[in-house]
Design a protein around this motif. Structure first.
Motif, PDB file in Angstrom:
ATOM      1  N   TRP A  21      11.974   5.439 -20.653  1.00 33.16           N
ATOM      2  CA  TRP A  21      11.046   5.203 -19.538  1.00 33.16           C
ATOM      3  C   TRP A  21      10.225   6.455 -19.239  1.00 33.16           C
ATOM      4  CZ3 TRP A  21       9.901   7.076 -14.705  1.00 33.16           C
ATOM      5  CH2 TRP A  21       9.090   6.252 -13.905  1.00 33.16           C
ATOM      6  N   PHE A  22      10.885   7.598 -19.187  1.00 33.57           N
ATOM      7  CA  PHE A  22      10.161   8.832 -18.899  1.00 33.57           C
ATOM      8  C   PHE A  22       9.181   9.177 -20.018  1.00 33.57           C
ATOM      9  CE2 PHE A  22      13.669   9.739 -15.867  1.00 33.57           C
ATOM     10  CZ  PHE A  22      12.879   9.965 -14.752  1.00 33.57           C
ATOM     11  N   ALA A  23       9.503   8.797 -21.252  1.00 35.36           N
ATOM     12  CA  ALA A  23       8.575   9.037 -22.350  1.00 35.36           C
ATOM     13  C   ALA A  23       7.275   8.258 -22.142  1.00 35.36           C
ATOM     14  CB  ALA A  23       9.225   8.652 -23.676  1.00 35.36           C
ATOM     15  N   SER A  24       7.390   7.009 -21.662  1.00 32.40           N
ATOM     16  CA  SER A  24       6.194   6.211 -21.381  1.00 32.40           C
ATOM     17  C   SER A  24       5.490   6.685 -20.114  1.00 32.40           C
ATOM     18  CB  SER A  24       6.570   4.736 -21.242  1.00 32.40           C
ATOM     19  OG  SER A  24       7.140   4.237 -22.422  1.00 32.40           O
ATOM     20  N   ALA A  25       6.278   7.008 -19.093  1.00 28.83           N
ATOM     21  CA  ALA A  25       5.702   7.425 -17.816  1.00 28.83           C
ATOM     22  C   ALA A  25       4.961   8.754 -17.946  1.00 28.83           C
ATOM     23  CB  ALA A  25       6.803   7.538 -16.763  1.00 28.83           C
ATOM     24  N   ARG A  26       5.377   9.590 -18.889  1.00 35.90           N
ATOM     25  CA  ARG A  26       4.718  10.887 -19.083  1.00 35.90           C
ATOM     26  C   ARG A  26       3.239  10.701 -19.444  1.00 35.90           C
ATOM     27  NH1 ARG A  26       3.826  14.113 -23.571  1.00 35.90           N
ATOM     28  NH2 ARG A  26       3.746  16.375 -23.146  1.00 35.90           N
ATOM     29  N   ASN A  27       2.967   9.741 -20.307  1.00 32.82           N
ATOM     30  CA  ASN A  27       1.575   9.479 -20.691  1.00 32.82           C
ATOM     31  C   ASN A  27       0.750   9.003 -19.501  1.00 32.82           C
ATOM     32  OD1 ASN A  27       2.136  10.127 -23.376  1.00 32.82           O
ATOM     33  ND2 ASN A  27       2.794   8.035 -23.831  1.00 32.82           N
ATOM     34  N   VAL A  28       1.346   8.159 -18.667  1.00 38.88           N
ATOM     35  CA  VAL A  28       0.646   7.667 -17.481  1.00 38.88           C
ATOM     36  C   VAL A  28       0.372   8.814 -16.522  1.00 38.88           C
ATOM     37  CG1 VAL A  28       0.802   6.134 -15.487  1.00 38.88           C
ATOM     38  CG2 VAL A  28       1.639   5.367 -17.712  1.00 38.88           C
ATOM     39  N   ALA A  29       1.373   9.672 -16.311  1.00 40.24           N
ATOM     40  CA  ALA A  29       1.213  10.787 -15.387  1.00 40.24           C
ATOM     41  C   ALA A  29       0.135  11.760 -15.859  1.00 40.24           C
ATOM     42  CB  ALA A  29       2.535  11.523 -15.229  1.00 40.24           C
ATOM     43  N   MET A  30      -0.006  11.906 -17.163  1.00 40.59           N
ATOM     44  CA  MET A  30      -0.963  12.850 -17.704  1.00 40.59           C
ATOM     45  C   MET A  30      -2.394  12.305 -17.732  1.00 40.59           C
ATOM     46  SD  MET A  30       1.171  14.501 -20.916  1.00 40.59           S
ATOM     47  CE  MET A  30      -0.272  15.407 -21.495  1.00 40.59           C
ATOM     48  N   PHE A  31      -2.532  11.018 -18.066  1.00 43.50           N
ATOM     49  CA  PHE A  31      -3.863  10.496 -18.358  1.00 43.50           C
ATOM     50  C   PHE A  31      -4.330   9.352 -17.443  1.00 43.50           C
ATOM     51  CE2 PHE A  31      -1.889  11.807 -22.451  1.00 43.50           C
ATOM     52  CZ  PHE A  31      -2.644  12.958 -22.658  1.00 43.50           C
ATOM     53  N   ASP A  43       0.794  -1.217   0.000  1.00 42.78           N
ATOM     54  CA  ASP A  43       0.000   0.000   0.000  1.00 42.78           C
ATOM     55  C   ASP A  43       0.828   1.269   0.000  1.00 42.78           C
ATOM     56  OD1 ASP A  43       1.003  -0.541   2.453  1.00 42.78           O
ATOM     57  OD2 ASP A  43      -0.888  -0.433   3.546  1.00 42.78           O
ATOM     58  N   ARG A  44       2.128   1.168   0.219  1.00 46.08           N
ATOM     59  CA  ARG A  44       2.990   2.347   0.178  1.00 46.08           C
ATOM     60  C   ARG A  44       3.863   2.298  -1.066  1.00 46.08           C
ATOM     61  NH1 ARG A  44       4.246   1.069   6.265  1.00 46.08           N
ATOM     62  NH2 ARG A  44       3.590  -0.888   5.333  1.00 46.08           N
ATOM     63  N   THR A  45       3.973   3.425  -1.731  1.00 47.71           N
ATOM     64  CA  THR A  45       4.692   3.492  -3.000  1.00 47.71           C
ATOM     65  C   THR A  45       5.797   4.536  -2.903  1.00 47.71           C
ATOM     66  OG1 THR A  45       2.676   2.910  -4.207  1.00 47.71           O
ATOM     67  CG2 THR A  45       4.459   3.864  -5.477  1.00 47.71           C
ATOM     68  N   GLY A 103      -4.219  10.236  -7.482  1.00 50.26           N
ATOM     69  CA  GLY A 103      -2.919  10.816  -7.140  1.00 50.26           C
ATOM     70  C   GLY A 103      -1.824   9.799  -6.916  1.00 50.26           C
ATOM     71  N   THR A 104      -1.960   8.610  -7.510  1.00 48.82           N
ATOM     72  CA  THR A 104      -0.969   7.551  -7.310  1.00 48.82           C
ATOM     73  C   THR A 104       0.413   7.982  -7.765  1.00 48.82           C
ATOM     74  OG1 THR A 104      -2.707   5.900  -7.661  1.00 48.82           O
ATOM     75  CG2 THR A 104      -0.424   5.147  -7.827  1.00 48.82           C
ATOM     76  N   TYR A 105       0.459   8.759  -8.846  1.00 44.69           N
ATOM     77  CA  TYR A 105       1.750   9.127  -9.425  1.00 44.69           C
ATOM     78  C   TYR A 105       2.038  10.611  -9.275  1.00 44.69           C
ATOM     79  CZ  TYR A 105       0.966   4.544 -11.496  1.00 44.69           C
ATOM     80  OH  TYR A 105       0.698   3.220 -11.674  1.00 44.69           O
ATOM     81  N   ASP A 106       1.599  11.204  -8.163  1.00 41.79           N
ATOM     82  CA  ASP A 106       1.844  12.628  -7.939  1.00 41.79           C
ATOM     83  C   ASP A 106       3.340  12.935  -7.863  1.00 41.79           C
ATOM     84  OD1 ASP A 106      -0.791  13.245  -8.014  1.00 41.79           O
ATOM     85  OD2 ASP A 106      -1.061  13.471  -5.846  1.00 41.79           O
ATOM     86  N   ASP A 107       4.115  12.045  -7.259  1.00 43.06           N
ATOM     87  CA  ASP A 107       5.566  12.257  -7.182  1.00 43.06           C
ATOM     88  C   ASP A 107       6.179  12.300  -8.575  1.00 43.06           C
ATOM     89  OD1 ASP A 107       5.429  12.322  -4.477  1.00 43.06           O
ATOM     90  OD2 ASP A 107       6.193  10.298  -4.154  1.00 43.06           O
TER      91      ASP A 107
END
Length: 442
Positions: A412-422, A323-325, A427-431
């Motif tokens: 990795w950041f190119a893929s993670a950017r889409n996840v962070a945006m959409f 439960d902690r990320t 708020g799972t990926y607020d960091d």
């Protein structure tokens, strides 16, 4: 032997010099057979068959050798061969009777001369005898940093102080995970269970495994690392059994940190998994995280790492499980300096400015920095080989290597950017969003 002919003696020496030369060994066996040395000839042919099991000449020579009666000093006639009964005949396989040659008898005759090539027990119908079924799991004992049963010494466990830089990561670990577990009085006062789960995620090569080991060192706990290869099995039900044995081992070794590497492979989303065996493995992992009995996982701390947390089954991340990320990003400047110092410690360097080097390597992962040091060493080595004069590794080599390296974290950041945006529900990926905004990648 002393009564061997000069030719046989010469061939023996040649065979000893080239033991894998099958034609040469067969030539020796044929001469021995012609000289009446049946037993020795059979032994040589048997060795040849080990190197070339399908060699036709070797098989024919073996049949000849086994069919020739041994010479005896007695003048009495050889006893007639026994006629096998019908029961004996039916016990022999067609391969044994092929060509009138009994291969089983031949195997028994040379058994004391040539040891068996394979001694593994045959697999049972459910694969129970699979060598991969070994119940023992390698558990690193606290304070040793080595795999064993706790009776060996060592240089000491890895601690968070050994992790260069990453101040924010350490503070998050301390506040969310370590402080409650280090203070048993406060834990009892606030009813905090001595169990927990933490998911480390981020780009590859940024030290997630090293941080997991450091957490185990801080807790004074054993460390058990598990990957998908340790769990998955081709036999139905064995993968679930392996997962259960992992947690049973951790419970016996408590306090113990179980590190689930590449969690996206071990706990992939069941909605995307078509294979029932993989779905059952994820179900078993969920069962083990919950603990079969109340308090079964007391003293078992589960840490997991993944590069793609969005591919992990959502049930694994509900409260009470992982439960902690914690987002593990590329190393900051102090961490880069520490990593560079570590990888250059045993190399011949001169006038290396680590502070300057840390500045020009912003965005590189720990694995990238290790590759940078390797590339700089290769440049100096090649230059020394060409000039014939050994020279030290300098800033010129390191800066040139840094210029050629493209950060492995960019895809990795190119893929993670889409996840962070959409796909940042709840708020799972607020960091991750905050970091991308800071780096102006969002």
């Amino acid at each position: 032997m002393s009564d061997d002919s000069p030719l046989i003696q010469s061939l023996r020496q040649a065979v000893e010099a080239a033991p894998a030369d099958v034609p040469l060994r067969l030539h020796l066996a044929e001469l021995l057979l012609d000289a009446g040395r049946q037993d020795t000839a059979v032994a040589e042919v048997a060795v040849a068959l080990q190197h070339a099991p399908g060699d036709t000449q070797a098989r024919e020579l073996m049949m000849r050798a086994m069919a020739v009666p041994q010479r005896t000093t007695s003048s009495a006639p050889a006893p007639a061969a026994e006629t096998p009964t019908s029961g004996q005949e039916t016990a022999r396989t067609p391969e044994e009777r092929r060509g009138g040659f009994d291969w089983r008898a031949a195997e028994e005759q040379v058994g004391d001369v040539v040891p068996p090539r394979f001694v593994e027990a045959p697999l049972a119908a459910d694969g129970r005898n699979d060598p991969g079924d070994a119940p023992a799991w390698d558990v690193e004992q606290p304070g040793t940093g080595e795999v064993g049963n706790g009776d060996g010494g060592g240089a000491g466990a890895v601690r968070l102080a050994d992790v260069g830089g990453m101040r924010e990561v350490k503070e998050r670990l301390e506040a969310a995970f370590l402080a409650p577990l280090r203070n048993p009085e406060l834990r009892r006062l606030y009813g905090k269970s001595l169990r927990g789960g933490l998911l480390l995620y981020g780009p590859p090569g940024c030290g997630k495994t090293f941080i997991a080991r450091a957490v185990a060192g801080e807790l004074g706990a054993s460390f058990l690392s598990v990957s998908v290869n340790d769990v998955l099995d081709m036999w139905i039900g064995n993968s679930e059994r392996n997962m259960h044995q992992v947690f049973e081992t951790a419970r016996r070794q408590a306090p113990c940190v179980v590190f689930l590497d590449e969690l996206d492979a071990l706990g992939a989303k069941r909605s995307r998994t078509l294979h029932n065996g993989m779905r059952n493995t994820v179900n078993q992992l969920l069962t083990e995280l919950d603990g079969i009995d109340a308090g079964a996982n007391e003293g078992v701390f589960v840490l997991a790492a993944t590069n793609v947390p969005w591919d992990v089954d959502i049930a694994l991340r509900r409260p009470g499980r992982l439960d902690r990320t914690l987002l593990v990003l590329p190393p900051d400047a102090p961490a880069r300096e520490a990593i560079l110092r570590y990888h250059l410690r045993d190399r011949p360097i001169v006038n290396v400015d680590l502070g300057r080097l840390a500045k020009v390597t912003d965005g590189l992962s720990g694995a990238d920095l290790a590759h940078l040091c390797e590339a700089a060493a290769e440049r100096a080595l090649l230059d020394s080989a060409r000039s014939g004069t050994v020279r030290l590794i300098g800033m010129k080599d390191l800066l040139a290597a840094a210029k050629d390296i493209v950060p492995s974290t960019d895809p990795w950041f190119a893929s993670a950017r889409n996840v962070a945006m959409f796909a940042n529900e709840g708020g799972t990926y607020d960091d991750l969003v905050a970091y991308l905004k800071k780096k102006r990648k969002l």
